[in-house]
Write a protein that holds these residues in place. Structure first.
Motif, mmCIF file in Angstrom:
data_model
loop_
_atom_site.group_PDB
_atom_site.id
_atom_site.type_symbol
_atom_site.label_atom_id
_atom_site.label_comp_id
_atom_site.label_asym_id
_atom_site.label_seq_id
_atom_site.Cartn_x
_atom_site.Cartn_y
_atom_site.Cartn_z
ATOM 1 N N ALA A 298 0.885 -1.050 0.060
ATOM 2 C CA ALA A 298 0.160 -0.002 -0.040
ATOM 3 C C ALA A 298 0.957 1.327 0.034
ATOM 4 O O ALA A 298 1.970 1.320 0.616
ATOM 5 C CB ALA A 298 -0.784 0.051 1.192
ATOM 6 N N PRO A 299 0.600 2.341 -0.694
ATOM 7 C CA PRO A 299 1.341 3.264 -0.951
ATOM 8 C C PRO A 299 1.469 4.243 0.402
ATOM 9 O O PRO A 299 0.386 4.706 0.952
ATOM 10 C CB PRO A 299 0.821 4.189 -2.067
ATOM 11 C CG PRO A 299 -0.664 3.956 -2.068
ATOM 12 C CD PRO A 299 -0.772 2.519 -1.499
ATOM 13 N N ILE A 300 2.884 4.592 0.789
ATOM 14 C CA ILE A 300 2.998 5.395 1.616
ATOM 15 C C ILE A 300 3.630 6.881 1.504
ATOM 16 O O ILE A 300 4.526 6.435 0.614
ATOM 17 C CB ILE A 300 3.524 4.819 3.009
ATOM 18 C CG1 ILE A 300 2.739 3.851 3.522
ATOM 19 C CG2 ILE A 300 3.801 5.805 4.073
ATOM 20 C CD1 ILE A 300 3.508 2.792 4.361
ATOM 21 N N THR A 301 3.437 7.973 1.706
ATOM 22 C CA THR A 301 4.541 8.905 1.011
ATOM 23 C C THR A 301 5.700 8.967 1.766
ATOM 24 O O THR A 301 6.116 8.395 3.121
ATOM 25 C CB THR A 301 3.712 10.473 1.655
ATOM 26 O OG1 THR A 301 3.423 10.635 3.152
ATOM 27 C CG2 THR A 301 2.281 10.523 1.222
ATOM 28 N N GLN A 302 6.630 9.899 1.152
ATOM 29 C CA GLN A 302 7.939 9.645 1.474
ATOM 30 C C GLN A 302 8.011 10.361 2.790
ATOM 31 O O GLN A 302 8.892 9.859 3.586
ATOM 32 C CB GLN A 302 8.710 10.536 0.505
ATOM 33 C CG GLN A 302 8.903 9.729 -0.608
ATOM 34 C CD GLN A 302 9.480 8.250 -0.746
ATOM 35 O OE1 GLN A 302 10.665 8.300 0.152
ATOM 36 N NE2 GLN A 302 9.122 7.520 -1.328
ATOM 37 N N TYR A 303 7.207 11.295 3.043
ATOM 38 C CA TYR A 303 7.082 11.917 4.408
ATOM 39 C C TYR A 303 6.801 10.899 5.570
ATOM 40 O O TYR A 303 7.674 10.962 6.546
ATOM 41 C CB TYR A 303 6.278 13.305 4.553
ATOM 42 C CG TYR A 303 5.940 13.745 5.911
ATOM 43 C CD1 TYR A 303 6.896 14.305 6.550
ATOM 44 C CD2 TYR A 303 4.712 13.333 6.542
ATOM 45 C CE1 TYR A 303 6.702 15.028 7.832
ATOM 46 C CE2 TYR A 303 4.526 14.054 7.821
ATOM 47 C CZ TYR A 303 5.303 14.721 8.495
ATOM 48 O OH TYR A 303 5.384 15.206 10.024
ATOM 49 N N THR A 304 5.824 10.228 5.226
ATOM 50 C CA THR A 304 5.480 9.134 6.334
ATOM 51 C C THR A 304 6.500 8.312 6.673
ATOM 52 O O THR A 304 6.890 7.927 7.757
ATOM 53 C CB THR A 304 4.265 8.491 5.608
ATOM 54 O OG1 THR A 304 3.279 9.182 5.352
ATOM 55 C CG2 THR A 304 3.458 7.631 7.085
ATOM 56 N N LYS A 305 7.405 7.651 5.391
ATOM 57 C CA LYS A 305 8.501 6.844 5.626
ATOM 58 C C LYS A 305 9.413 7.355 6.509
ATOM 59 O O LYS A 305 10.003 6.785 7.202
ATOM 60 C CB LYS A 305 9.055 6.417 4.109
ATOM 61 C CG LYS A 305 7.979 5.525 3.408
ATOM 62 C CD LYS A 305 8.788 5.236 1.940
ATOM 63 C CE LYS A 305 7.615 4.349 1.363
ATOM 64 N NZ LYS A 305 8.189 3.964 -0.041
ATOM 65 N N TYR A 322 -1.915 8.597 6.697
ATOM 66 C CA TYR A 322 -1.496 9.097 5.502
ATOM 67 C C TYR A 322 -1.724 7.973 4.360
ATOM 68 O O TYR A 322 -1.703 8.175 3.206
ATOM 69 C CB TYR A 322 0.114 9.280 5.705
ATOM 70 C CG TYR A 322 0.502 10.484 6.261
ATOM 71 C CD1 TYR A 322 0.410 11.714 5.618
ATOM 72 C CD2 TYR A 322 0.853 10.636 7.731
ATOM 73 C CE1 TYR A 322 0.625 12.831 6.109
ATOM 74 C CE2 TYR A 322 1.308 11.738 8.047
ATOM 75 C CZ TYR A 322 1.113 12.782 7.379
ATOM 76 O OH TYR A 322 1.198 14.267 8.030
ATOM 77 N N ILE A 323 -1.861 6.698 4.644
ATOM 78 C CA ILE A 323 -2.176 5.533 3.942
ATOM 79 C C ILE A 323 -3.490 5.958 3.150
ATOM 80 O O ILE A 323 -3.682 6.025 1.716
ATOM 81 C CB ILE A 323 -2.220 4.239 4.353
ATOM 82 C CG1 ILE A 323 -0.893 3.899 4.745
ATOM 83 C CG2 ILE A 323 -2.851 3.115 3.191
ATOM 84 C CD1 ILE A 323 -0.766 2.438 5.548
ATOM 85 N N GLY A 324 -4.461 6.390 3.919
ATOM 86 C CA GLY A 324 -5.977 6.875 3.425
ATOM 87 C C GLY A 324 -5.648 7.950 2.467
ATOM 88 O O GLY A 324 -6.596 8.094 1.327
ATOM 89 N N ARG A 325 -4.986 8.879 2.961
ATOM 90 C CA ARG A 325 -4.923 10.228 1.964
ATOM 91 C C ARG A 325 -4.077 9.834 0.715
ATOM 92 O O ARG A 325 -4.469 10.499 -0.409
ATOM 93 C CB ARG A 325 -4.029 11.072 2.889
ATOM 94 C CG ARG A 325 -4.945 11.883 3.980
ATOM 95 C CD ARG A 325 -5.796 12.796 3.076
ATOM 96 N NE ARG A 325 -6.651 13.778 4.281
ATOM 97 C CZ ARG A 325 -7.783 13.631 4.092
ATOM 98 N NH1 ARG A 325 -8.628 12.924 3.546
ATOM 99 N NH2 ARG A 325 -8.205 14.404 4.982
#
Length: 529
Positions: A298-305, A322-325
C-alpha cells in the motif's frame, strides 16, 4: 497523487454490467451540489423489522448483531411466551445481520425498509429454519444466503481451522488451491441462484452479493499472506462456464467480457474505490480496511516513511491516516477509512497518539456522519485517559460471589477482557498468560480475567478447559454490559492496566505476548508508583 485504488466505476458501468455510483468530477455543473448532498446525507438511518415465531425456545431472548460502517452493534430480540417476536432496528443502507443461534452466527444482508420473517424449531434448527421477505427480490436473496450457509458454512470454518493448524506445513500453492477451490464452489451456488430465481437477473443487490463473497475470500487470501502473489480465479470446464456478454465499442470493435466482472480473474480488480461497494457491500469494507492497513505494498508518502523510520515507537494511527490520504480516490471512502482507524485505535493505541490524529483529521472530514462518529468516540475515549480514575464495577466470580474493582485498591490490576470463542484470546491464554502470571505471582499485581462472549455455563466449561488462573469474572452481554460500555470494549482480547491508586495506567495495555518486552515495562512502571 493517488497511485492505486482509482475509481473505475464508469468502466464497470459501461463494460461489466455493474451499476456503480459515478465519481464526482470538478467541472461538472452539478459537482458541488452532488458532493455537498453526499457528504451531508450519507448515513441517514432507516429501519428494518425482524419478526417470526420459534418453537421449543426456553430463553427469554436471542442475540444478534447488525453492522454499521464502523462496528458490529450487538442487540437482542425478546421472545414472547408463545414463541413470537417482532422488533424493529435502525439500519443504514445495506448491512449484515448476525443471528447468534445454534452456537453459530447465521448471516444475512439487510436493507433499509426490510421486513424479514423467521421461523424455526429450536430442537432442530437446521432442518426447520425458514426465512422470508414479502418483497420478491429480497426473498430470493434471503433464500440464496440460507443456501450458502447450509452448503458452505461448515466447509469455510473447517478451511480456516485447517489453514491455521497446518500453516507451517502447507506450501503457498497448496493454501491457494484450498481457498480458490472453495471460492469456486461458492460461485457455483451463487450463479445457480439466478436460474432458480430469475427475478435476480440484472439486480444490483444480487450482483453485490457476488461481490461480497469475492471480497470475503480475498480476505482469506490476505490473511494467509497470499494476496500479492495469487488472485481468485473461477475454473471453467466442460460442465461449468461463466456467462459472457459482448459490447460494441464506439470504434466498431466487439469486446467479450465475463457477465459479472468481479469473477473475471483480473488480479487488480479489487483496487477499486467504489462508493457503491462501500455503501452496500459489508465484505468490501472489511477487506479494504485490513488490506490498506496491513499490506506492505500500500502506498505511503515519503514524508510518512521518514517519520516512521526515525521514530522508535511509531504512531500507527498517523501512518493509517497517510495511507488513506495517498491511496483512495474517493473523499467519502477516505473519510470512512480514516474514521474507522481512529475509532478503533482509541481501543488499542496510546490515547495521546490517537488524539493527535483525531485533532488533525476532524476539521478535514467532509462527511457529517463520520464526523459525528469521531466526536462520539473521542468523548468516550477521553474518559479513559491515563491518570483518570478507573470506572468501578462489580461482577460475579465462578462461585457466584460479587467482586469489585475497588476491592483491589493498593495493588496494580491487569484486566484481560477475553472470550471463550476468541481465537487470539485463547492463544494468549495458552502460550503467554501462564508465564506472565508466574513472573509476578509474589508481587502486588492482581490479574482479573473478564469473560464477555458467553453465558455462565459455557464460561465455567471454558475456565475448566483452559485452567485460567487469577480472578475470573463474567460480564454477560458484551457490548450491552455496563462494564464493557464503561471501558469501551468493542473487540477482544483487550487489556487494561490500573495503578495502585485506582487510576488508569493504560486503557490499551500491552497483551501478554509482549512477555519480556513492553508489557513487562508497563507492569514494572505501575509497581513503582
Amino acid at each position: 497523487m493517488k497511485p492505486i485504488f482509482v475509481v473505475l466505476l464508469i468502466l464497470f458501468s459501461s463494460f461489466y454490467g455493474f451499476s456503480q455510483t459515478k465519481p464526482l468530477k470538478p467541472g461538472n455543473e452539478n459537482y458541488k451540489l452532488k458532493q455537498d448532498s453526499l457528504f451531508k446525507n450519507f448515513g441517514n438511518p432507516g429501519t428494518i423489522v425482524i419478526k417470526g415465531k420459534v418453537k421449543n425456545f426456553k430463553d427469554k431472548f436471542f442475540e444478534l448483531a447488525i453492522t454499521d460502517y464502523i462496528n458490529n452493534n450487538g442487540n437482542s430480540i425478546i421472545v414472547n411466551k408463545d414463541g413470537s417476536f417482532n422488533q424493529s432496528f435502525p439500519i443504514i443502507n445495506t448491512q449484515e445481520l448476525y443471528l447468534y443461534l445454534n452456537n453459530d452466527a447465521i448471516t444475512f444482508t439487510l436493507n433499509d425498509q426490510d421486513t424479514i420473517e423467521l421461523a424455526w424449531d429450536n430442537k432442530n434448527l437446521l432442518n426447520t429454519f425458514k426465512v422470508k421477505s414479502n418483497k420478491k427480490i429480497r426473498n430470493a436473496l434471503l433464500q440464496t444466503e440460507w443456501e450458502l450457509y447450509l452448503k458452505h458454512r461448515n466447509a469455510y470454518n473447517e478451511l480456516q481451522d485447517d489453514l491455521y493448524k497446518k500453516r507451517d506445513s502447507y506450501t503457498p500453492d497448496q493454501k491457494y488451491e484450498l481457498i480458490n477451490n472453495q471460492f469456486n464452489e461458492v460461485v457455483k451456488t451463487l450463479l445457480k441462484a439466478e436460474k432458480t430465481f430469475p427475478e435476480l437477473k440484472n439486480q444490483i443487490p444480487y450482483q453485490n452479493l457476488i461481490v461480497g463473497k469475492y471480497y470475503s475470500y480475498l480476505s482469506t487470501l490476505r490473511g494467509n499472506n497470499l494476496l500479492n502473489k495469487y488472485n481468485l480465479k473461477v475454473k471453467e470446464d466442460s460442465t461449468f462456464k461463466l456467462e459472457k456478454r459482448t459490447i460494441k465499442a464506439s470504434d466498431g470493435k466487439v469486446y467479450t467480457f465475463t457477465k459479472y466482472a468481479i469473477l473475471d480473474g483480473d488480479p487488480n480488480v479489487y483496487k477499486i474505490s467504489s462508493e457503491e461497494y462501500l455503501k452496500n457491500v459489508p465484505d468490501y469494507r472489511s477487506f479494504m480496511y485490513n488490506y490498506l492497513r496491513f499490506n506492505d505494498s500500500a502506498p505511503i508518502t515519503q514524508y510518512t516513511k521518514l517519520v516512521f523510520s526515525s521514530s522508535p515507537i511509531p504512531n500507527q494511527t498517523l501512518k493509517y491516516y497517510y495511507i488513506g490520504r495517498s491511496s483512495l480516490a474517493s473523499t467519502l471512502i477516505e473519510d470512512w477509512f480514516i474514521t474507522q482507524c481512529i475509532v478503533h485505535s482509541f481501543n488499542y493505541d496510546d490515547f495521546d497518539k490517537v488524539e493527535e490524529v483525531y485533532n488533525k483529521f476532524l476539521p478535514e472530514c467532509k462527511t457529517d456522519y463520520f464526523k459525528d462518529i469521531l466526536l462520539q468516540s473521542y468523548n468516550v475515549a477521553k474518559t479513559l485517559k491515563p491518570g483518570l480514575t478507573a470506572p468501578d464495577f462489580t461482577l460475579k466470580n465462578e462461585n457466584g460471589k460479587d467482586v469489585s474493582l475497588s476491592d483491589f485498591k493498593g495493588k496494580v490490576v491487569y484486566i484481560d477482557f477475553w472470550g471463550v470463542y476468541c481465537g487470539p484470546c485463547i492463544y494468549d491464554i495458552e502460550n503467554y498468560v501462564p508465564k506472565l502470571h508466574e513472573k509476578y505471582k509474589d508481587r502486588d499485581i492482581v490479574f482479573l480475567n473478564i469473560c464477555v462472549d458467553v453465558k455462565q455455563d459455557e464460561w465455567l466449561k471454558g475456565l475448566k478447559k483452559y485452567k485460567l488462573d487469577g480472578i475470573n469474572l463474567i460480564a454477560e452481554g458484551w457490548v450491552k454490559n455496563p462494564v464493557c460500555k464503561a471501558y469501551n470494549i468493542n473487540g477482544i482480547p483487550h487489556y487494561v492496566l490500573i495503578n495502585k491508586d485506582g487510576t488508569i495506567a493504560n486503557n490499551n495495555a500491552s497483551d501478554p505476548s509482549g512477555f519480556g518486552g513492553r508489557i513487562i515495562q508497563e507492569l514494572d512502571n505501575a509497581l513503582k508508583k
